[in-house]
Design a protein around this motif. Structure first.
Motif, PDB file in Angstrom:
ATOM      1  N   ASN A 180      61.203  77.723  47.874  1.00 10.80           N
ATOM      2  CA  ASN A 180      60.409  78.773  47.253  1.00 10.80           C
ATOM      3  C   ASN A 180      61.010  80.158  47.388  1.00 10.80           C
ATOM      4  O   ASN A 180      60.411  81.124  46.954  1.00 10.80           O
ATOM      5  N   ASN A 181      62.156  80.264  47.998  1.00  8.56           N
ATOM      6  CA  ASN A 181      62.766  81.563  48.219  1.00  8.56           C
ATOM      7  C   ASN A 181      64.200  81.512  47.700  1.00  8.56           C
ATOM      8  O   ASN A 181      65.064  80.887  48.295  1.00  8.56           O
ATOM      9  N   ALA A 182      64.458  82.207  46.597  1.00 11.40           N
ATOM     10  CA  ALA A 182      65.773  82.158  45.956  1.00 11.40           C
ATOM     11  C   ALA A 182      66.873  82.685  46.874  1.00 11.40           C
ATOM     12  O   ALA A 182      67.973  82.132  46.900  1.00 11.40           O
ATOM     13  N   LEU A 222      64.194  79.055  39.769  1.00 13.71           N
ATOM     14  CA  LEU A 222      63.630  80.225  40.439  1.00 13.71           C
ATOM     15  C   LEU A 222      64.154  81.512  39.808  1.00 13.71           C
ATOM     16  O   LEU A 222      63.428  82.500  39.713  1.00 13.71           O
ATOM     17  N   GLY A 223      65.394  81.502  39.373  1.00 11.69           N
ATOM     18  CA  GLY A 223      65.978  82.676  38.733  1.00 11.69           C
ATOM     19  C   GLY A 223      65.293  83.018  37.420  1.00 11.69           C
ATOM     20  O   GLY A 223      65.276  84.164  36.989  1.00 11.69           O
ATOM     21  N   LYS A 224      64.711  82.019  36.791  1.00 14.18           N
ATOM     22  CA  LYS A 224      64.026  82.243  35.514  1.00 14.18           C
ATOM     23  C   LYS A 224      62.645  82.850  35.692  1.00 14.18           C
ATOM     24  O   LYS A 224      62.089  83.404  34.759  1.00 14.18           O
ATOM     25  N   ILE A 225      62.080  82.720  36.903  1.00 19.18           N
ATOM     26  CA  ILE A 225      60.699  83.166  37.110  1.00 19.18           C
ATOM     27  C   ILE A 225      60.579  84.225  38.196  1.00 19.18           C
ATOM     28  O   ILE A 225      59.540  84.381  38.799  1.00 19.18           O
ATOM     29  N   GLU A 226      61.636  84.975  38.431  1.00 23.25           N
ATOM     30  CA  GLU A 226      61.591  86.013  39.454  1.00 23.25           C
ATOM     31  C   GLU A 226      60.532  87.065  39.133  1.00 23.25           C
ATOM     32  O   GLU A 226      60.354  87.441  37.971  1.00 23.25           O
ATOM     33  N   ILE A 227      59.869  87.538  40.144  1.00 22.77           N
ATOM     34  CA  ILE A 227      58.883  88.595  39.969  1.00 22.77           C
ATOM     35  C   ILE A 227      59.594  89.860  39.516  1.00 22.77           C
ATOM     36  O   ILE A 227      60.609  90.257  40.078  1.00 22.77           O
ATOM     37  N   GLY A 228      59.059  90.491  38.495  1.00 21.18           N
ATOM     38  CA  GLY A 228      59.631  91.727  37.992  1.00 21.18           C
ATOM     39  C   GLY A 228      60.721  91.542  36.960  1.00 21.18           C
ATOM     40  O   GLY A 228      61.192  92.504  36.377  1.00 21.18           O
ATOM     41  N   LYS A 229      61.135  90.318  36.728  1.00 17.63           N
ATOM     42  CA  LYS A 229      62.185  90.066  35.752  1.00 17.63           C
ATOM     43  C   LYS A 229      61.584  90.107  34.353  1.00 17.63           C
ATOM     44  O   LYS A 229      60.551  89.512  34.093  1.00 17.63           O
ATOM     45  N   LYS A 230      62.246  90.822  33.461  1.00 18.39           N
ATOM     46  CA  LYS A 230      61.767  90.931  32.090  1.00 18.39           C
ATOM     47  C   LYS A 230      62.235  89.725  31.292  1.00 18.39           C
ATOM     48  O   LYS A 230      63.378  89.292  31.407  1.00 18.39           O
ATOM     49  N   HIS A 231      61.336  89.193  30.497  1.00 16.37           N
ATOM     50  CA  HIS A 231      61.639  88.039  29.667  1.00 16.37           C
ATOM     51  C   HIS A 231      61.414  88.397  28.204  1.00 16.37           C
ATOM     52  O   HIS A 231      60.533  89.175  27.863  1.00 16.37           O
ATOM     53  N   LEU A 232      62.200  87.803  27.358  1.00 15.61           N
ATOM     54  CA  LEU A 232      62.044  87.982  25.932  1.00 15.61           C
ATOM     55  C   LEU A 232      60.949  87.055  25.437  1.00 15.61           C
ATOM     56  O   LEU A 232      61.009  85.840  25.659  1.00 15.61           O
ATOM     57  N   ILE A 233      59.956  87.610  24.814  1.00 16.19           N
ATOM     58  CA  ILE A 233      58.847  86.804  24.281  1.00 16.19           C
ATOM     59  C   ILE A 233      59.000  86.752  22.766  1.00 16.19           C
ATOM     60  O   ILE A 233      58.984  87.783  22.096  1.00 16.19           O
ATOM     61  N   LEU A 234      59.181  85.560  22.256  1.00 18.75           N
ATOM     62  CA  LEU A 234      59.326  85.386  20.810  1.00 18.75           C
ATOM     63  C   LEU A 234      57.973  85.089  20.206  1.00 18.75           C
ATOM     64  O   LEU A 234      57.209  84.300  20.714  1.00 18.75           O
ATOM     65  N   ARG A 235      57.683  85.749  19.102  1.00 16.17           N
ATOM     66  CA  ARG A 235      56.401  85.533  18.421  1.00 16.17           C
ATOM     67  C   ARG A 235      56.633  85.087  17.014  1.00 16.17           C
ATOM     68  O   ARG A 235      57.512  85.364  16.363  1.00 16.17           O
TER      69      ARG A 235
END
Length: 61
Positions: A15-17, A48-61
């Motif tokens: 649970n800790n990257a 874990l790298g994909k779900i880091e707190i504070g990491k910005k993700h591109l949201i496609l709509r």
């Protein structure tokens, strides 16, 4: 290889990257490729790298 197998069974920082990256850094590339358990940990680190707190993700709509 034996150390990698035993260590991966008893030390599982899933649970800790940061801890997981430090743990995997102890092994050479050949061992990382041969050990089933270390491969699983590498996959966990990638997830874990994909779900880091504070990491910005591109949201496609």
């Amino acid at each position: 290889m034996v150390y990698a197998t035993i260590a991966s069974q008893y030390f599982t920082p899933r649970n800790n990257a940061t801890e997981l990256q430090e743990f995997l850094g102890q092994f050479g590339p050949e061992v990382l490729q041969q050990s089933y358990y270390l491969k699983q940990m590498q996959q966990s680190l990638a997830q874990l790298g994909k779900i880091e707190i504070g990491k910005k993700h591109l949201i496609l709509r």
